[in-house]
Write an enzyme that holds these catalytic residues in place. Structure first.
Site, mmCIF file in Angstrom:
data_model
loop_
_atom_site.group_PDB
_atom_site.id
_atom_site.type_symbol
_atom_site.label_atom_id
_atom_site.label_comp_id
_atom_site.label_asym_id
_atom_site.label_seq_id
_atom_site.Cartn_x
_atom_site.Cartn_y
_atom_site.Cartn_z
ATOM 1 N N GLY A 29 32.391 49.558 52.208
ATOM 2 C CA GLY A 29 33.770 49.065 52.252
ATOM 3 C C GLY A 29 34.005 47.994 51.204
ATOM 4 C CG ASN A 30 37.541 47.087 49.737
ATOM 5 O OD1 ASN A 30 38.307 46.329 50.311
ATOM 6 N ND2 ASN A 30 37.820 48.371 49.525
ATOM 7 N NE ARG A 31 33.091 40.069 48.593
ATOM 8 C CZ ARG A 31 32.012 39.684 49.242
ATOM 9 N NH1 ARG A 31 32.106 39.249 50.477
ATOM 10 N NH2 ARG A 31 30.831 39.749 48.657
ATOM 11 C CB SER A 32 41.006 44.743 50.907
ATOM 12 O OG SER A 32 42.326 44.728 51.380
ATOM 13 C CB ALA B 196 41.390 47.362 48.610
#
Ligand code: CTP
Length: 403
Positions: A211-214, A279
């Site tokens: 995943g990502n930090r959005s 994101a």
């Protein structure tokens, strides 16, 4: 929605007048500027001091200055009437209703009414036989024929002890009529806006993901701002901890890119404007392990395959009247890369974020962006809270498309 709106409340002499204190409270709390005018007999049921304290404005009922009758000062009924964005009569007695229906101006409130050019709402309150009387019914119809809006009386126990129709609608009901009216006047009234927000999580096994930090803050702020501006909003939200506070936003929670694509594709055909701020994870594991993966003692290699591009998919299906807005997150050659994305994904606008600047973008409450349009406009929006920025982005679109 109520912020900066000027509501003029006309209170006439019925027992329900005490309930207008709650209505004033609701309106002021929602951000409206409220002024109250009483009919002379309304003062027998509610005090000017209560209403002045709650509305934070002086309350009038006479042509001359009520505080100092010898001052020679007068209350300007025309100024007050023209000040209002909206006038509400609550409660409206049978007597004042009859005066309004016949243009009779024998007190200050009626003079204000006859001078008003704004929309007028009225909430009658009287005993059941009076409410049923043909004269009352005819007067109500007459006010409706003037373009005024009836907030019908409700059924229940009346001050006379009788049961039936005639009670003034509850303050919350009156408030919701006014709210609906303001929504219908709002710049995005009648528009359907689809927004996606947050990260996507791509499962590795039942407990792990890529995943990502959005945070989803920007997209949620856009959804809230669009709803405040009167749009019907569908928000497709990835795994974000941000709470959506506006109950009128339709929220669909998703986790993976495929789920987000499916939800967006379903809502897209009926959307007038689509803003894709999510994101999205560009890759997902080729295989998802059914059981939790165990340590092997060596390195682990994940085979990742490319995810579908939601923006590009919708861009390829975009109708001539649809507006499609994408976001771009860049760390180098920002403007040129954003322009490439705009062209490749068939967007009308790109909101460019530069991740290399402090206090901007992912996880922060503030952001600074550059808006790029298909026709070559470049509009920098300076650093501010994501909530304010969301309103500014929508205001640019509203101006551009002259909604
Ligand atoms: N986007 C999308 N689906 C993807 C990837 C991105 O819909 N699989 C959308 C984003 O929501 C955003 C825009 O495309 O509106 C640009 O996203 P960004 O991450 O900046 O760029 P990418 O297209 O992913 O390209 P790259 O990561 O190579 O910069």
């Amino acid at each position: 929605m109520f912020s900066g709106k000027k509501v003029l409340l006309g209170v006439t002499g019925g027992i329900a007048a005490y309930k207008t204190t709650y209505l004033v409270r609701l309106l002021v709390k929602a951000g409206a500027e409220v002024r109250v005018v009483l009919s002379p007999s309304a003062r027998d049921f509610v005090t000017p001091l209560s209403l002045a304290t709650l509305s934070k404005n002086p309350v009038h009922w006479e042509y001359i200055n009520e505080e100092d009758e010898d001052s020679g000062e007068w209350n300007n009924h025309v100024e007050l009437a023209l000040w209002a964005d909206l006038m509400v009569f609550a409660p409206l007695t049978a007597n004042s209703l009859a005066k309004m229906a016949n243009g009779q101006s024998d007190n200050f409130l009626m003079a204000v009414y006859l001078s008003a050019k704004c929309p007028v709402y009225f909430a009658p309150a009287m005993d059941l036989d009076m409410y049923q009387h043909p004269a009352t019914k005819a007067n109500i119809e007459k006010l409706k024929s003037f373009g005024h809006f009836l907030i019908p009386a409700e059924s229940g126990e009346l001050a006379s002890g009788l049961e039936g129709e005639g009670r003034m609608a509850e303050p919350e009901t009156i408030f919701s009529h006014i709210h609906k009216h303001l929504l219908s006047q709002a710049p995005l009234a009648g528009k359907k806006v689809l927004i996606n927000a947050g990260p996507t999580y791509e499962a590795i096994d039942p407990v792990r993901f890529v995943g990502n930090r959005s945070s989803g803050k920007m997209g949620v702020a856009l959804a809230e701002a669009a709803a405040k501006k009167g749009a019907q909003v569908s928000l497709v939200l990835g795994p974000s901890v941000v709470q959506v506070t506006n109950p009128s936003i339709h929220v669909e929670r998703v986790e993976s890119t495929q789920e987000m694509l499916d939800a967006c594709e379903k809502a897209f055909p009926s959307a007038d404007w689509t803003i894709l701020s999510a994101a999205v994870s560009d890759y997902r594991p080729a295989e998802v392990a059914v059981q939790k993966m165990k340590k092997s003692g060596g390195n682990l290699q994940l085979d990742l395959v490319e995810n579908p591009d939601i923006l590009k998919t919708l861009g390829a299906k975009k109708g001539a009247d649809q507006v499609l807005v994408g976001f771009a997150l860049e760390t180098e050659n920002a403007e040129a890369n954003a322009q490439k994305k705009l062209d490749k994904k068939n967007c009308d606008w790109i909101v460019l974020n530069q991740a290399d600047k402090e206090a901007r973008g992912f996880g922060h409450d503030t952001n600074e962006v550059l808006l790029l349009s298909r026709s070559g406009d470049r509009l920098p929006l300076t650093l501010k809270s994501k909530k304010e920025l969301a309103h500014e982005i929508l205001d640019v679109l509203i101006d551009y498309y002259s909604v």
